[in-house]
Design a protein around this motif. Structure first.
Motif, PDB file in Angstrom:
ATOM      1  N   MET A   1       1.872   3.195   0.846  1.00  0.00           N
ATOM      2  CA  MET A   1       1.210   2.779  -0.432  1.00  0.00           C
ATOM      3  C   MET A   1       0.022   2.618  -0.261  1.00  0.00           C
ATOM      4  O   MET A   1      -0.329   1.435   0.205  1.00  0.00           O
ATOM      5  CB  MET A   1       2.004   1.927  -1.394  1.00  0.00           C
ATOM      6  N   THR A   2      -1.115   3.269  -0.528  1.00  0.00           N
ATOM      7  CA  THR A   2      -2.402   3.158  -0.514  1.00  0.00           C
ATOM      8  C   THR A   2      -2.877   3.345  -1.713  1.00  0.00           C
ATOM      9  O   THR A   2      -3.022   4.105  -2.460  1.00  0.00           O
ATOM     10  CB  THR A   2      -2.869   4.032   0.532  1.00  0.00           C
ATOM     11  N   HIS A  16      -9.796   0.846   0.680  1.00  0.00           N
ATOM     12  CA  HIS A  16      -8.506   1.067   0.249  1.00  0.00           C
ATOM     13  C   HIS A  16      -7.745  -0.247   0.414  1.00  0.00           C
ATOM     14  O   HIS A  16      -8.270  -0.964   1.237  1.00  0.00           O
ATOM     15  CB  HIS A  16      -7.650   2.222   1.052  1.00  0.00           C
ATOM     16  N   ASP A  18      -3.799  -1.108   1.794  1.00  0.00           N
ATOM     17  CA  ASP A  18      -2.257  -0.477   2.309  1.00  0.00           C
ATOM     18  C   ASP A  18      -1.323  -1.685   1.933  1.00  0.00           C
ATOM     19  O   ASP A  18      -1.283  -2.547   2.562  1.00  0.00           O
ATOM     20  CB  ASP A  18      -2.426  -0.201   3.842  1.00  0.00           C
ATOM     21  N   SER A  46      -4.669   5.658  -8.450  1.00  0.00           N
ATOM     22  CA  SER A  46      -4.920   6.111  -7.027  1.00  0.00           C
ATOM     23  C   SER A  46      -3.526   6.106  -6.527  1.00  0.00           C
ATOM     24  O   SER A  46      -3.085   7.082  -5.770  1.00  0.00           O
ATOM     25  CB  SER A  46      -5.911   5.386  -6.261  1.00  0.00           C
ATOM     26  N   LEU A  47      -2.728   5.224  -6.609  1.00  0.00           N
ATOM     27  CA  LEU A  47      -1.385   4.952  -6.358  1.00  0.00           C
ATOM     28  C   LEU A  47      -0.543   6.194  -7.004  1.00  0.00           C
ATOM     29  O   LEU A  47       0.401   6.874  -6.142  1.00  0.00           O
ATOM     30  CB  LEU A  47      -0.642   3.623  -6.752  1.00  0.00           C
ATOM     31  N   ARG A  48      -0.731   6.336  -8.130  1.00  0.00           N
ATOM     32  CA  ARG A  48       0.272   7.383  -9.106  1.00  0.00           C
ATOM     33  C   ARG A  48      -0.146   8.613  -8.388  1.00  0.00           C
ATOM     34  O   ARG A  48       0.691   9.470  -8.152  1.00  0.00           O
ATOM     35  CB  ARG A  48      -0.052   7.365 -10.377  1.00  0.00           C
ATOM     36  N   ARG A  49      -1.345   8.934  -7.992  1.00  0.00           N
ATOM     37  CA  ARG A  49      -1.859  10.457  -7.750  1.00  0.00           C
ATOM     38  C   ARG A  49      -1.173  10.685  -6.224  1.00  0.00           C
ATOM     39  O   ARG A  49      -1.002  11.516  -5.687  1.00  0.00           O
ATOM     40  CB  ARG A  49      -3.302  10.371  -7.558  1.00  0.00           C
ATOM     41  N   ASN A  50      -1.151   9.225  -5.224  1.00  0.00           N
ATOM     42  CA  ASN A  50      -0.434   9.567  -4.121  1.00  0.00           C
ATOM     43  C   ASN A  50       1.214   9.449  -4.110  1.00  0.00           C
ATOM     44  O   ASN A  50       1.511   9.426  -2.931  1.00  0.00           O
ATOM     45  CB  ASN A  50      -0.922   8.426  -3.247  1.00  0.00           C
ATOM     46  N   GLY A  51       1.700   9.659  -5.340  1.00  0.00           N
ATOM     47  CA  GLY A  51       2.988   9.554  -5.390  1.00  0.00           C
ATOM     48  C   GLY A  51       4.154   8.438  -5.501  1.00  0.00           C
ATOM     49  O   GLY A  51       5.052   8.484  -5.579  1.00  0.00           O
ATOM     50  N   THR A  52       3.145   7.253  -5.766  1.00  0.00           N
ATOM     51  CA  THR A  52       3.959   6.006  -6.152  1.00  0.00           C
ATOM     52  C   THR A  52       4.099   6.060  -7.507  1.00  0.00           C
ATOM     53  O   THR A  52       3.351   6.142  -8.178  1.00  0.00           O
ATOM     54  CB  THR A  52       3.024   4.819  -5.428  1.00  0.00           C
TER      55      THR A  52
END
Length: 204
Positions: A1-2, A16, A18, A46-52
Motif C-alpha cells: 500500500m503506497t 510516497h 509505504d 492514490s491508494l484507491r488508484r493502486n487497488g487499495t
C-alpha cells in the motif's frame, strides 16, 4: 500500500509513504486551511488508484467526503458505531482507514476500536491515515489511539507555528523550520526514519 503525499527535493520528486513497511500509520497535523485535508485526499486517491479499498471517517463538509462514493464505506465522526466500523473493515485485501478532522472522534467505544485496529494493522493488509488539528489532536489524552499515532513517529506537519509541534510527528524542530510557515500545502515530513523533509502537497 503506497500513498502519494506530495512532491519534494531539488527535482520535485513524488513523495510516497509505504504503509506495509514499518508503521502502518501516518499522521497529518496542521492548522485550519494549512492543507491537511488536501493531503489526506491525495493519499486516499492514490491508494484507491493502486487497488487499495478505502473506509473513510470525515464530516460531510470535509473534502475527503467527496471520496465517499468511491469508498467501501464512509462515516461521520459524530455518529460512529463500532459494529459498523468492524464490518466495513473486515474481509481480505488491502484496506486503508482514512480520517479527517480526527479530533472530532470522541466516542469512547470508537476510540478504543481505533486503538485495537491500529495495533492489529501491521502485517494484516490494513493501514490508518489520520488528519487533524495540530492544536487539538490528542492534547487532552494520555493513552489511546491518538498517542499510538504519535509514538509511531511517522507523519506530516503543515505550517508549523511552534518548535514543540514537531513532537506530533516524532522530530525536533528549530526556528529555521518555521520560516516557511503559512504557505498552504507546505509540510515538514517524517517518513519514519527521523529525517525532516520539506514537501509540497498538491492543492486540489
Amino acid at each position: 500500500m503506497t500513498a502519494v503525499i506530495g512532491v519534494g527535493g531539488d527535482d520535485l520528486d513524488t513523495i510516497h509513504i509505504d504503509l506495509q513497511t514499518g508503521s502502518p500509520s501516518f499522521l497529518i497535523v496542521g492548522s485550519p486551511r494549512s492543507g491537511r485535508s488536501t493531503m489526506a485526499v491525495a493519499a486516499a486517491e492514490s491508494l484507491r488508484r493502486n487497488g487499495t479499498e478505502l473506509v473513510l471517517i470525515a464530516p460531510q463538509a470535509s473534502p475527503l467526503w467527496q471520496q465517499a462514493e468511491r469508498a467501501r464505506a464512509a462515516f461521520d465522526p459524530s455518529n460512529l458505531n463500532v459494529e459498523n466500523l468492524a464490518a466495513a473493515t473486515a474481509g481480505p485485501g488491502n484496506l486503508a482507514l482514512i480520517i479527517d478532522d480526527a479530533e472530532l472522534v470522541q466516542d469512547p467505544d470508537a476510540r478504543q476500536w481505533l486503538k485495537t485496529y491500529l495495533r492489529s494493522a501491521r502485517g494484516n493488509e490494513r493501514a490508518l491515515i489520520a488528519a487533524g488539528s495540530v492544536e487539538d489532536f490528542g492534547t487532552s489524552v494520555f493513552s489511546g489511539w491518538e498517542i499510538d499515532m504519535k509514538t509511531n513517529r511517522r507523519g506530516a506537519l503543515l505550517s508549523p507555528t511552534a518548535t514543540l509541534q514537531g513532537g506530533q510527528i516524532g522530530v525536533s524542530l528549530t526556528r529555521t523550520h518555521l520560516s516557511q510557515s503559512g504557505i498552504p500545502g507546505r509540510a515538514l515530513v517524517n517518513l519514519g526514519d527521523g529525517t525532516i523533509r520539506t514537501i509540497q502537497t498538491p492543492l486540489i
